[in-house]
Design an enzyme around this catalytic site. Structure first.
Site, PDB file in Angstrom:
ATOM      1  N   ARG A   1     -27.911  11.530   1.686  1.00  0.00           N
ATOM      2  CA  ARG A   1     -27.982  12.997   1.587  1.00  0.00           C
ATOM      3  C   ARG A   1     -28.248  13.624   2.952  1.00  0.00           C
ATOM      4  O   ARG A   1     -27.801  14.710   3.238  1.00  0.00           O
ATOM      5  CB  ARG A   1     -29.104  13.393   0.606  1.00  0.00           C
ATOM      6  CG  ARG A   1     -28.792  13.090  -0.842  1.00  0.00           C
ATOM      7  CD  ARG A   1     -30.033  13.180  -1.691  1.00  0.00           C
ATOM      8  NE  ARG A   1     -31.032  12.222  -1.214  1.00  0.00           N
ATOM      9  CZ  ARG A   1     -32.222  12.049  -1.749  1.00  0.00           C
ATOM     10  NH1 ARG A   1     -32.604  12.790  -2.777  1.00  0.00           N
ATOM     11  NH2 ARG A   1     -33.058  11.146  -1.270  1.00  0.00           N
TER      12      ARG A   1
ATOM     13  N   PRO B   1     -34.465  -8.161  -2.541  1.00  0.00           N
ATOM     14  CA  PRO B   1     -35.552  -8.341  -1.570  1.00  0.00           C
ATOM     15  C   PRO B   1     -36.933  -8.136  -2.191  1.00  0.00           C
ATOM     16  O   PRO B   1     -37.098  -7.389  -3.161  1.00  0.00           O
ATOM     17  CB  PRO B   1     -35.282  -7.237  -0.523  1.00  0.00           C
ATOM     18  CG  PRO B   1     -33.941  -6.658  -0.854  1.00  0.00           C
ATOM     19  CD  PRO B   1     -33.726  -6.906  -2.309  1.00  0.00           C
ATOM     20  N   GLY B   2     -37.909  -8.784  -1.561  1.00  0.00           N
ATOM     21  CA  GLY B   2     -39.316  -8.472  -1.852  1.00  0.00           C
ATOM     22  C   GLY B   2     -39.738  -7.333  -0.939  1.00  0.00           C
ATOM     23  O   GLY B   2     -38.935  -6.451  -0.624  1.00  0.00           O
TER      24      GLY B   2
ATOM     25  N   GLY C   1     -26.987   4.933   1.025  1.00  0.00           N
ATOM     26  CA  GLY C   1     -28.352   4.870   1.567  1.00  0.00           C
ATOM     27  C   GLY C   1     -28.368   4.368   2.995  1.00  0.00           C
ATOM     28  O   GLY C   1     -29.256   3.608   3.400  1.00  0.00           O
TER      29      GLY C   1
ATOM     30  N   THR D   1     -39.897  -0.299   5.230  1.00  0.00           N
ATOM     31  CA  THR D   1     -38.914   0.776   5.465  1.00  0.00           C
ATOM     32  C   THR D   1     -39.610   2.092   5.098  1.00  0.00           C
ATOM     33  O   THR D   1     -40.841   2.140   5.023  1.00  0.00           O
ATOM     34  CB  THR D   1     -37.683   0.592   4.553  1.00  0.00           C
ATOM     35  OG1 THR D   1     -38.128   0.696   3.191  1.00  0.00           O
ATOM     36  CG2 THR D   1     -36.994  -0.753   4.762  1.00  0.00           C
TER      37      THR D   1
ATOM     38  N   TYR E   1     -39.665   1.820 -12.283  1.00  0.00           N
ATOM     39  CA  TYR E   1     -38.920   1.282 -11.131  1.00  0.00           C
ATOM     40  C   TYR E   1     -38.431  -0.133 -11.462  1.00  0.00           C
ATOM     41  O   TYR E   1     -37.266  -0.467 -11.218  1.00  0.00           O
ATOM     42  CB  TYR E   1     -39.794   1.275  -9.864  1.00  0.00           C
ATOM     43  CG  TYR E   1     -39.053   0.663  -8.680  1.00  0.00           C
ATOM     44  CD1 TYR E   1     -37.936   1.294  -8.141  1.00  0.00           C
ATOM     45  CD2 TYR E   1     -39.457  -0.552  -8.127  1.00  0.00           C
ATOM     46  CE1 TYR E   1     -37.228   0.723  -7.074  1.00  0.00           C
ATOM     47  CE2 TYR E   1     -38.764  -1.124  -7.060  1.00  0.00           C
ATOM     48  CZ  TYR E   1     -37.657  -0.483  -6.541  1.00  0.00           C
ATOM     49  OH  TYR E   1     -36.949  -1.050  -5.494  1.00  0.00           O
TER      50      TYR E   1
HETATM   51  P1  NDP Z   1     -35.520   3.821   2.345  1.00  0.00           P
HETATM   52  O1  NDP Z   1     -36.347   4.858   1.674  1.00  0.00           O
HETATM   53  O2  NDP Z   1     -35.776   3.534   3.766  1.00  0.00           O
HETATM   54  O3  NDP Z   1     -33.965   4.159   2.152  1.00  0.00           O
HETATM   55  C1  NDP Z   1     -33.458   4.639   0.931  1.00  0.00           C
HETATM   56  C2  NDP Z   1     -32.034   5.121   1.146  1.00  0.00           C
HETATM   57  O4  NDP Z   1     -31.496   5.553  -0.125  1.00  0.00           O
HETATM   58  C3  NDP Z   1     -31.964   6.307   2.089  1.00  0.00           C
HETATM   59  O5  NDP Z   1     -30.886   6.146   2.984  1.00  0.00           O
HETATM   60  C4  NDP Z   1     -31.705   7.487   1.174  1.00  0.00           C
HETATM   61  O6  NDP Z   1     -30.897   8.457   1.820  1.00  0.00           O
HETATM   62  C5  NDP Z   1     -30.913   6.837   0.032  1.00  0.00           C
HETATM   63  N1  NDP Z   1     -31.070   7.626  -1.195  1.00  0.00           N
HETATM   64  C6  NDP Z   1     -32.191   7.816  -1.922  1.00  0.00           C
HETATM   65  N2  NDP Z   1     -31.965   8.683  -2.916  1.00  0.00           N
HETATM   66  C7  NDP Z   1     -30.663   9.048  -2.819  1.00  0.00           C
HETATM   67  C8  NDP Z   1     -29.840   9.938  -3.560  1.00  0.00           C
HETATM   68  N3  NDP Z   1     -30.308  10.629  -4.604  1.00  0.00           N
HETATM   69  N4  NDP Z   1     -28.539  10.082  -3.185  1.00  0.00           N
HETATM   70  C9  NDP Z   1     -28.054   9.397  -2.123  1.00  0.00           C
HETATM   71  N5  NDP Z   1     -28.774   8.544  -1.375  1.00  0.00           N
HETATM   72  C10 NDP Z   1     -30.078   8.380  -1.726  1.00  0.00           C
HETATM   73  O7  NDP Z   1     -35.708   2.492   1.465  1.00  0.00           O
HETATM   74  P2  NDP Z   1     -35.088   1.018   1.580  1.00  0.00           P
HETATM   75  O8  NDP Z   1     -34.167   0.912   2.707  1.00  0.00           O
HETATM   76  O9  NDP Z   1     -36.222   0.082   1.490  1.00  0.00           O
HETATM   77  O10 NDP Z   1     -34.306   0.948   0.183  1.00  0.00           O
HETATM   78  C11 NDP Z   1     -32.946   0.599   0.082  1.00  0.00           C
HETATM   79  C12 NDP Z   1     -32.730  -0.162  -1.215  1.00  0.00           C
HETATM   80  O11 NDP Z   1     -33.474  -1.376  -1.175  1.00  0.00           O
HETATM   81  C13 NDP Z   1     -33.216   0.567  -2.468  1.00  0.00           C
HETATM   82  O12 NDP Z   1     -32.286   0.359  -3.509  1.00  0.00           O
HETATM   83  C14 NDP Z   1     -34.536  -0.116  -2.788  1.00  0.00           C
HETATM   84  O13 NDP Z   1     -34.849  -0.034  -4.157  1.00  0.00           O
HETATM   85  C15 NDP Z   1     -34.212  -1.522  -2.357  1.00  0.00           C
HETATM   86  N6  NDP Z   1     -35.354  -2.377  -2.092  1.00  0.00           N
HETATM   87  C16 NDP Z   1     -36.309  -2.036  -1.173  1.00  0.00           C
HETATM   88  C17 NDP Z   1     -37.373  -2.871  -0.935  1.00  0.00           C
HETATM   89  C18 NDP Z   1     -38.485  -2.529  -0.004  1.00  0.00           C
HETATM   90  O14 NDP Z   1     -39.577  -3.121  -0.117  1.00  0.00           O
HETATM   91  N7  NDP Z   1     -38.304  -1.625   0.932  1.00  0.00           N
HETATM   92  C19 NDP Z   1     -37.471  -4.160  -1.626  1.00  0.00           C
HETATM   93  C20 NDP Z   1     -36.444  -4.397  -2.591  1.00  0.00           C
HETATM   94  C21 NDP Z   1     -35.415  -3.557  -2.788  1.00  0.00           C
HETATM   95  P3  NDP Z   1     -31.132  10.050   1.767  1.00  0.00           P
HETATM   96  O15 NDP Z   1     -32.583  10.282   1.512  1.00  0.00           O
HETATM   97  O16 NDP Z   1     -30.643  10.534   3.099  1.00  0.00           O
HETATM   98  O17 NDP Z   1     -30.262  10.493   0.639  1.00  0.00           O
HETATM   99  C1  8X3 Z   2     -39.276  -2.956  -3.586  1.00  0.00           C
HETATM  100  C2  8X3 Z   2     -40.235  -4.076  -3.637  1.00  0.00           C
HETATM  101  O1  8X3 Z   2     -42.410  -4.890  -4.733  1.00  0.00           O
HETATM  102  O2  8X3 Z   2     -42.354  -2.619  -3.914  1.00  0.00           O
HETATM  103  O3  8X3 Z   2     -38.284  -3.088  -4.544  1.00  0.00           O
HETATM  104  O4  8X3 Z   2     -41.170  -3.197  -5.903  1.00  0.00           O
HETATM  105  S1  8X3 Z   2     -41.608  -3.657  -4.598  1.00  0.00           S
END
Ligand code: NDP
Ligand code: 8X3
Length: 251
Positions: A34, A181-182, A9, A186, A151
């Site tokens: 991807r 993280p909370g 990711g 992004t 989720y």
């Molecule tokens: P983004 O949507 O900005 O990034 C998500 C990343 O995951 C992208 O790089 C995407 O790449 C990759 N991804 C998604 N689906 C696939 C797939 N099927 N195969 C390969 N890569 C994949 O979100 P965040 O940066 O916020 O999320 C990153 C992580 O942090 C996640 O696990 C999310 O659950 C977690 N998180 C996020 C929070 C938030 O509030 N933002 C809080 C807590 C946790 P591509 O589409 O190019 O494949």
């Molecule tokens: C991402 C944070 O609160 O949207 O994991 O689920 S929340």
């Protein structure tokens, strides 16, 4: 010796910011996602600072995961740190209104994808009796909120897998930990709301949310600890956030 970190990711959000932070700390990087054009743009940005290799695959596709790892050039085959970050929420509906595609996406990407990628890396960690797996969970893996159902279940599974990996890999001297993280601003909510940018933007309005760079900073700190120090389980929230449902918007 220079260490190699594989980030899933890395094309967006936390993964991308982590690549930028770790390049500055002199890690060699394998960037996964991807969207190859995004990975290549990041590679161009970081190449002057460190060695970077890109792998484009869908973590849901087990064969594609295997093929991607087999394709790694010699200089990138030894991986020292795996950051299991790829993941997203799909939809925010009460359980009775959830749809199969969203459920499959969240469980296949956030849980099974994390397992497929880990399975590619764990054997070399066991062989060398060294390696670090850092799982990106969520506060949604610690508590359940309205309409978060699947989720939250997927992130509770990440929490369980983080503990399970740490237990099973303990005798192999492998370091396993998670950051939860909370709310982080992004592309997460754009994906959750299927491209509805107006609705996504509202998630981060009226308070000061975490930024991807805030989490990247913490990841860099976690990786910089001496090997006998394992940050095993870390929750990080904006100061304005007290829980999944309590966010102070009065400041
Ligand atoms: P983004 O949507 O900005 O990034 C998500 C990343 O995951 C992208 O790089 C995407 O790449 C990759 N991804 C998604 N689906 C696939 C797939 N099927 N195969 C390969 N890569 C994949 O979100 P965040 O940066 O916020 O999320 C990153 C992580 O942090 C996640 O696990 C999310 O659950 C977690 N998180 C996020 C929070 C938030 O509030 N933002 C809080 C807590 C946790 P591509 O589409 O190019 O494949
Ligand atoms: C991402 C944070 O609160 O949207 O994991 O689920 S929340």
């Amino acid at each position: 010796m220079k260490q190699t970190v594989l980030i899933t990711g890395a094309s967006s959000g936390i993964g991308r910011a982590t690549a930028q932070a770790l390049a500055q700390k002199n890690f060699r990087l394998i960037l996964c996602g991807r969207r190859m054009e995004r990975l290549e743009a990041l590679q161009s940005e970081l190449e002057g600072i460190t060695e970077v290799h890109c792998l484009s695959f869908d973590v849901r596709d087990r064969e594609a995961v295997e093929a991607a790892f087999s394709s790694l050039p010699e200089g990138f085959k030894q991986i020292d740190v795996l950051i299991n970050n790829a993941g997203n929420a799909h939809g925010l509906d009460p359980i009775q209104a959830g749809n199969y595609e969203d459920w499959d996406a969240m469980l296949d990407i956030n849980v099974k994808g994390l397992l497929y990628v880990s399975k590619e890396v764990i054997p070399q960690f066991i062989e060398r009796k060294k390696g670090h797996i850092l799982n990106i969970g969520s506060t949604a893996g610690k508590e359940v909120y309205p309409n978060g159902n699947v989720y939250c279940a997927s992130k509770h599974a990440v929490d369980a897998l983080n503990q399970g990996m740490r237990i099973d890999l303990n005798k192999h001297n492998i370091r396993v930990g998670a950051i939860h993280p909370g709310l982080v601003e992004t592309e997460f909510s754009e994906v959750r709301f299927k491209g509805d940018t107006e609705r996504a933007a509202k998630v981060y309005q009226g308070y000061r949310p975490l930024q991807a760079a805030d989490i990247a900073d913490i990841i860099a700190f976690v990786l910089s600890r001496p090997y006998h120090v394992n940050i095993a389980d870390l929750m990080v929230m904006s100061t304005d956030q007290a829980s999944s449902t309590i966010v102070n918007k009065s400041n």
